[in-house]
Motif scaffolding. Structure first.
Motif, mmCIF file in Angstrom:
data_model
loop_
_atom_site.group_PDB
_atom_site.id
_atom_site.type_symbol
_atom_site.label_atom_id
_atom_site.label_comp_id
_atom_site.label_asym_id
_atom_site.label_seq_id
_atom_site.Cartn_x
_atom_site.Cartn_y
_atom_site.Cartn_z
ATOM 1 N N GLY B 165 27.161 29.848 -32.744
ATOM 2 C CA GLY B 165 27.246 28.560 -33.424
ATOM 3 C C GLY B 165 28.434 27.749 -32.935
ATOM 4 O O GLY B 165 28.299 26.572 -32.584
ATOM 5 N N PHE B 166 29.602 28.382 -32.893
ATOM 6 C CA PHE B 166 30.804 27.694 -32.399
ATOM 7 C C PHE B 166 30.590 27.205 -30.973
ATOM 8 O O PHE B 166 30.933 26.067 -30.628
ATOM 9 N N SER B 167 30.005 28.063 -30.130
ATOM 10 C CA SER B 167 29.774 27.683 -28.731
ATOM 11 C C SER B 167 28.913 26.429 -28.654
ATOM 12 O O SER B 167 29.194 25.512 -27.876
ATOM 13 N N VAL B 169 28.328 24.114 -31.093
ATOM 14 C CA VAL B 169 28.989 22.935 -31.676
ATOM 15 C C VAL B 169 30.003 22.374 -30.689
ATOM 16 O O VAL B 169 30.029 21.169 -30.410
ATOM 17 N N GLU B 170 30.823 23.262 -30.142
ATOM 18 C CA GLU B 170 31.894 22.789 -29.268
ATOM 19 C C GLU B 170 31.345 22.174 -27.981
ATOM 20 O O GLU B 170 31.845 21.145 -27.523
ATOM 21 N N SER B 171 30.321 22.780 -27.394
ATOM 22 C CA SER B 171 29.801 22.168 -26.167
ATOM 23 C C SER B 171 29.023 20.899 -26.480
ATOM 24 O O SER B 171 29.070 19.943 -25.705
ATOM 25 N N GLY B 172 28.344 20.848 -27.620
ATOM 26 C CA GLY B 172 27.611 19.638 -27.984
ATOM 27 C C GLY B 172 28.521 18.443 -28.213
ATOM 28 O O GLY B 172 28.185 17.315 -27.863
ATOM 29 N N LEU B 173 29.684 18.682 -28.809
ATOM 30 C CA LEU B 173 30.578 17.571 -29.169
ATOM 31 C C LEU B 173 31.572 17.233 -28.058
ATOM 32 O O LEU B 173 32.482 16.435 -28.254
ATOM 33 N N ALA B 260 40.633 32.351 -33.170
ATOM 34 C CA ALA B 260 40.896 31.796 -31.849
ATOM 35 C C ALA B 260 39.821 30.806 -31.431
ATOM 36 O O ALA B 260 40.096 29.836 -30.721
ATOM 37 N N THR B 261 38.594 31.023 -31.891
ATOM 38 C CA THR B 261 37.511 30.099 -31.554
ATOM 39 C C THR B 261 37.759 28.725 -32.158
ATOM 40 O O THR B 261 37.412 27.704 -31.572
ATOM 41 N N ILE B 262 38.371 28.706 -33.355
ATOM 42 C CA ILE B 262 38.698 27.435 -34.000
ATOM 43 C C ILE B 262 39.662 26.642 -33.109
ATOM 44 O O ILE B 262 39.482 25.437 -32.893
ATOM 45 N N ILE B 263 40.659 27.323 -32.541
ATOM 46 C CA ILE B 263 41.607 26.654 -31.647
ATOM 47 C C ILE B 263 40.876 26.123 -30.419
ATOM 48 O O ILE B 263 41.098 25.000 -29.977
ATOM 49 N N SER B 264 39.965 26.920 -29.901
ATOM 50 C CA SER B 264 39.257 26.584 -28.667
ATOM 51 C C SER B 264 38.589 25.207 -28.728
ATOM 52 O O SER B 264 38.634 24.436 -27.764
ATOM 53 N N GLY B 265 37.986 24.873 -29.867
ATOM 54 C CA GLY B 265 37.325 23.577 -29.996
ATOM 55 C C GLY B 265 38.310 22.426 -29.971
ATOM 56 O O GLY B 265 38.069 21.394 -29.332
ATOM 57 N N ALA B 266 39.439 22.595 -30.654
ATOM 58 C CA ALA B 266 40.399 21.501 -30.776
ATOM 59 C C ALA B 266 41.087 21.177 -29.453
ATOM 60 O O ALA B 266 41.444 20.038 -29.190
ATOM 61 N N VAL B 267 41.271 22.183 -28.604
ATOM 62 C CA VAL B 267 42.007 21.960 -27.351
ATOM 63 C C VAL B 267 41.070 21.711 -26.171
ATOM 64 O O VAL B 267 41.509 21.644 -25.023
ATOM 65 N N GLY B 356 24.226 24.317 -33.435
ATOM 66 C CA GLY B 356 25.432 25.103 -33.665
ATOM 67 C C GLY B 356 25.815 25.163 -35.126
ATOM 68 O O GLY B 356 26.131 26.236 -35.662
ATOM 69 N N VAL B 357 25.762 24.017 -35.796
ATOM 70 C CA VAL B 357 26.152 23.988 -37.207
ATOM 71 C C VAL B 357 25.162 24.799 -38.050
ATOM 72 O O VAL B 357 25.558 25.529 -38.962
#
Lengths: 112, 548
Positions: B165-167, B169-173, B260-267, B356-357
């Motif tokens: 899901g994180f993967s 969301v992060e790649s989509g946005l 750590a995945t949460i950090i990955s999206g923000a950076v 993802g969501v």
């Protein structure tokens, strides 16, 4: 021979194609293009920030045909693509010097 | 007693049906025949079940039973009775519905005798292991243990799915030119996260009283253990938990990588890959277990009476504030803030973000539902309801907030809102009543939109809204337990602030050191070209023609 380049609204493609097919025109090339004229772009919004989209999606149709068909083809395109609202597009006509059918080596009007 | 009452009621019902179908006399004969068979079946099956459930629930009332974290003790008598009633209803109804096709009673008896003989013969061949000896004569306990254990394992697998899901969301946005890099970071984080948790984190987070500094810090060590012998038996006792040591570890390991995945999206879209890998590894290995141990390892926050059911603070706020520290050191993406104006950098796939969501939502049933730490029917179903209601309420609230504030309903905000509601209810999913859960979700949904806009205003560039979703709404959810749930307001505020500040300051140090030694950002040229080519020499969509 002449080449018609018509820039039209994307959802008008089917109608224009059918109108040209009715005249006996047997081929055309179509490209998705983006651009702007007097219609200009519009603003969109993403996560609270507005931005302008200058280039709007259009369809470009290219048809090469015999001089005799030109007027009726233009009338067919204009008739089918018109909505009367800004952004309907434009038609450009230019002369074509030569045409060759690769498979048979036929040239000129027989090749289009 | 409930059992007799149900049996009598069902018998009366069947009697009425038979009398109606066959007439008074023939009906009574048929009912009597059925009665004999029911009695025999009941003796064979249902009474067995009742016999094994009864001593168990008596013994669990006598001893401490399972860990006090669960609500098992209070619920067993009720669920025991319900199980018996359910089994009995099944036994009574099944022959009634299918007696025409059944073989004569003699055949059943002969068959079951045969099965029993074979089983006994098979058992005699091999000597029982220590684990088998442990469970001998405690079939009901084994059954309950198996169900509990299985549910936590399923929950662990659901939490693993959240990484997909994180993967997404992060790649989509983010932009298509950075997709390989975004996905690569997600792959790295989940692989690294579980391994370092095995090597150090698990035992540092759950010291079991073996503190290095009482209640504040414990040294980690690799997980150990065997699946046979006395060690395996020790992991099965109710002193440990209603699930095995291995289940305990894998469920918590799936959580660890989340931070750590949460950090990955923000950076995303501008951090150097090796720098991220080093910082994320240090944070997951050493920092996440420290603040985790304060509460879940029974450290000083737990002593204070802090409540964080599944980790609004310990997982989400921790990740959110570490992300904030990283983004502050890293700076905004090129072209995001130009001449004092905010210029949006569009995500390249809204369908991917939506998938993802929805995957995260699915995973959250495991994240919160598994945090019951047993398969307690009442608590797990209650947690499912509060979790889902808060997530849905968050989605609606963010939709309408963006509609009002931004004139248009923004899909990415609605998606953030669903996650915000889920993060919000995570701390109190077991103690906040359903309609308060909706309120928690609504407030989280409003909060996340306002927070995303506010962070943009102060030039904190967070492409996916991770700081708002996990940090701010993690704080809110934890405080909400003090307002609507089982926590005390002041303690909740202290707890969530303590972990947030700890996470922010330590992440600032880690990312600061990495910045000084390795540098944090890719070159401006690489950023323009995209990190896919710059860092990986790969494209996510070969042959894909972007719209710009």
């Amino acid at each position: 021979m002449k080449k018609i380049e018509a820039i039209i609204k994307p959802f008008k493609l089917e109608e224009v194609k059918n109108a040209l097919a009715e005249l006996g025109i047997e081929g055309m090339s179509v490209t998705e293009v983006k651009g702007f004229g007097r219609q200009k772009g519009h603003t969109e919004i993403y996560r609270g920030s507005e931005y302008t989209v200058d280039f709007l999606p259009k369809i470009k149709i290219e048809v090469v045909l015999a001089d005799s068909l030109l007027d009726s083809a233009i009338a067919a395109i204009v008739g089918a693509a018109k909505t009367g609202k800004i952004g309907d597009g434009k038609v450009f006509v230019s002369p074509v010097e030569e045409a060759i059918r690769i498979r048979t080596d036929e040239t000129g009007e027989r090749a289009v | 007693m409930g059992r007799m009452w149900i049996k009598n009621a069902v018998t009366a019902e069947i009697g009425a049906i038979l009398t109606g179908e066959l007439g008074s006399t023939a009906g009574k004969v048929e009912l009597a025949r059925l009665q004999t068979r029911i009695d025999r079946a009941e003796r064979r099956c249902a009474c067995d079940l009742a016999r094994i459930l009864l001593p168990f629930h008596l013994s669990s009332q006598k001893s401490e039973g399972f860990t006090p974290k669960t609500h098992m003790l209070k619920k067993i008598p009720l669920s025991g009775v319900l199980a018996v009633a359910f089994a009995l209803t099944g036994v009574v109804l099944t022959p009634a519905l299918s007696f025409a096709q059944e073989p004569p009673p003699g055949a059943i008896a002969a068959e079951s005798v045969e099965v029993v003989t074979t089983e006994v013969a098979a058992q005699a061949e091999t000597a029982p292991t220590e684990v088998e000896k442990f469970w001998e004569g405690r079939t009901a306990e084994l059954a309950l243990f198996t169900v509990n254990n299985l549910w936590i394992l399923i929950a662990a697998a659901l939490v693993f799915l959240m990484h997909l899901g994180f993967s997404a969301v992060e790649s989509g946005l983010t932009q298509s030119k950075n997709t390989v890099n975004v996905l690569f970071k997600n792959v790295f984080v989940v692989c690294m996260g579980a391994l370092v948790y095995a090597a150090w984190g698990f035992n540092a987070m759950y010291p079991g009283g073996a503190w290095t500094i009482q209640g504040i810090f414990a040294l980690g060590s690799p997980i150990m253990g065997s699946v046979s012998g006395a060690e395996a038996v020790a992991n099965l006792t109710s002193d440990y938990a209603p699930y095995t040591y291995w289940t305990d570890f894998i469920f918590q390991a799936m959580f660890a990588a989340t931070a750590a995945t949460i950090i990955s999206g923000a950076v995303a879209e501008r951090i150097k890959l090796p720098s991220f890998m080093v910082a994320a590894t240090v944070i997951v290995t050493f920092l996440y277990p420290i603040s985790g141990s304060w509460q879940w390892g029974k450290g000083w926050l737990a002593d204070l009476g802090f409540v964080d059911f599944a980790g609004s603070t310990l997982v989400h706020a921790f990740g959110g504030y570490a992300a904030l520290a990283a983004v502050m050191l890293l700076g905004a993406r090129k072209g995001k803030f130009v001449d004092g104006k905010i210029r949006p950098i569009l995500g390249h796939s809204m369908p991917l973000a939506t998938i993802g969501v929805f995957l995260l939502f699915l995973g959250w049933f495991g994240f919160n539902g598994g945090s019951v730490l047993s398969a307690d029917p009442i608590m797990v179903s209650f947690v499912f309801v509060t979790t889902a209601l808060a997530g849905f309420a968050g989605g609606l609230a963010a939709s309408f907030t963006s509609w009002i504030l931004l004139k248009k309903p923004d899909l990415s905000m609605a998606l953030n809102g669903m996650l915000a509601g889920l993060v919000g209810i995570t701390a109190g999913a077991d103690s906040i009543a359903p309609w308060y859960a909706v309120l928690v979700g609504v407030i989280a949904g409003v909060l996340v939109v306002v927070s995303v806009l506010a962070f943009d205003k102060i030039k904190i560039d967070d492409p996916v809204g991770a700081i708002s979703v996990h940090g701010i709404c993690g704080n809110w959810g934890t405080i909400a337990v003090g307002l609507f749930g089982s926590g005390a307001l002041l303690t909740q505020v202290i707890g969530t602030l303590a972990v947030s500040i700890f996470s922010f300051v330590t992440a600032l140090i880690v990312f600061g050191l990495v910045k000084a030694v390795m540098g944090l950002r890719v070159s401006p040229d690489e950023e323009e070209e995209g990190l896919d080519i710059g860092e990986h020499g790969q494209e996510a969509y070969p042959g894909f023609v972007p719209n710009k």
